[in-house]
Design an enzyme around this catalytic site. Structure first.
Site, PDB file in Angstrom:
ATOM      1  N   MET C   1       0.821  -1.422   0.216  1.00  0.00           N
ATOM      2  CA  MET C   1       0.002  -0.413  -0.194  1.00  0.00           C
ATOM      3  C   MET C   1       0.593   1.127  -0.171  1.00  0.00           C
ATOM      4  SD  MET C   1      -2.991   0.391   0.349  1.00  0.00           S
ATOM      5  CE  MET C   1      -3.977  -1.046   1.239  1.00  0.00           C
ATOM      6  N   PRO C   2       0.719   2.262  -1.178  1.00  0.00           N
ATOM      7  CA  PRO C   2      -0.588   2.324  -2.381  1.00  0.00           C
ATOM      8  C   PRO C   2       0.044   1.302  -3.166  1.00  0.00           C
ATOM      9  CG  PRO C   2       0.665   4.084  -1.395  1.00  0.00           C
ATOM     10  CD  PRO C   2       1.163   3.691  -0.581  1.00  0.00           C
ATOM     11  N   PHE C   3      -1.464   1.173  -3.326  1.00  0.00           N
ATOM     12  CA  PHE C   3      -1.327   0.337  -5.025  1.00  0.00           C
ATOM     13  C   PHE C   3      -2.050   1.368  -5.723  1.00  0.00           C
ATOM     14  CE2 PHE C   3      -2.689  -2.704  -1.347  1.00  0.00           C
ATOM     15  CZ  PHE C   3      -0.796  -3.443  -1.171  1.00  0.00           C
TER      16      PHE C   3
END
Lengths: 61, 61, 61, 61, 61, 61
Positions: C1-3
């Site tokens: 994360m983030p994706f």
């Protein structure tokens, strides 16, 4: 299967979404031959502060 | 098209998201040649009780 | 994360996609503060016979 | 990677979701050989007014 | 419903995927109480030239 | 926006998909009031070796 996901900008009424789910299901049934009980529709609201066409959020326009 | 979806752990400010949407749009524009008005960015919060890296929710860590 | 998921109409070169993944990662890093090793980018080709803006496939336009 | 997304009709308790994330992670670990720390699970609630099997929303049944 | 999507880096055998789908289905059944015939699993290969952790495609590492 | 994604088990002809995209677009237009040029439809094939209802792949049934 088939699965249908509709993403809409928030603001449509539940009444509009009911008509949408019904009509989309009919369209899928008629054109693919899939029986209605195997068609699954998802209607998802996209919020104005999470969608940014051209890089600017709808809530800022 | 292009469509860009960014999933972020909840907690970023709207100010950070505005900068994110703008900078990502520029990056896509410069590297793909797509005009800005055809680039759509979605920024979605992932809640701490719906994301479980290694099988344990972030809210439980 | 983030994706980050980028959906592109097929036709971009691998070279363009490399630049895209790199620049988008930088944009996410700078604006969210997430360290680079936690940013995951997916670049997916959308085929001209699976995308129908206004209901007409790109391959038919 | 691997990434696992589970979509559930709303109503499950956090306790059920904890067990779900844990057991699914184990299943993925055992069958793919991926180490636990690389397995990411997302558990998302689908609301009864956004899911319409056979074209009728669950909240209307 | 429930729907489960597993995204895997390409390279697993069909045998591994069969075990994966079976074990994940069992895990969902046991923890949510959903009957097996309502659990739908999708196993999707992610190609090495479409996944870029830290901004660099797996095929380039 | 709206965006519509239809996931179909592989095997439908391009002719069926054309009719599907057209009819779904009409259904969305009529029920949401969105102009046709803002409606984007994606029709994606799901392969028989990536979809496992009840934990068993369609290609194995």
């Amino acid at each position: 299967m088939p699965f249908v996901t509709v993403e809409l900008l928030e603001g449509r009424t539940m009444e509009q979404k009911r008509a949408l789910a019904e009509k989309v299901t009919e369209a899928v049934e008629q054109t693919t031959g899939a029986p209605k009980e195997r068609i699954h529709v998802f209607v998802k609201d996209i919020k104005k502060d999470e969608y940014a066409p051209s890089g600017i959020f709808v809530c800022d326009k």
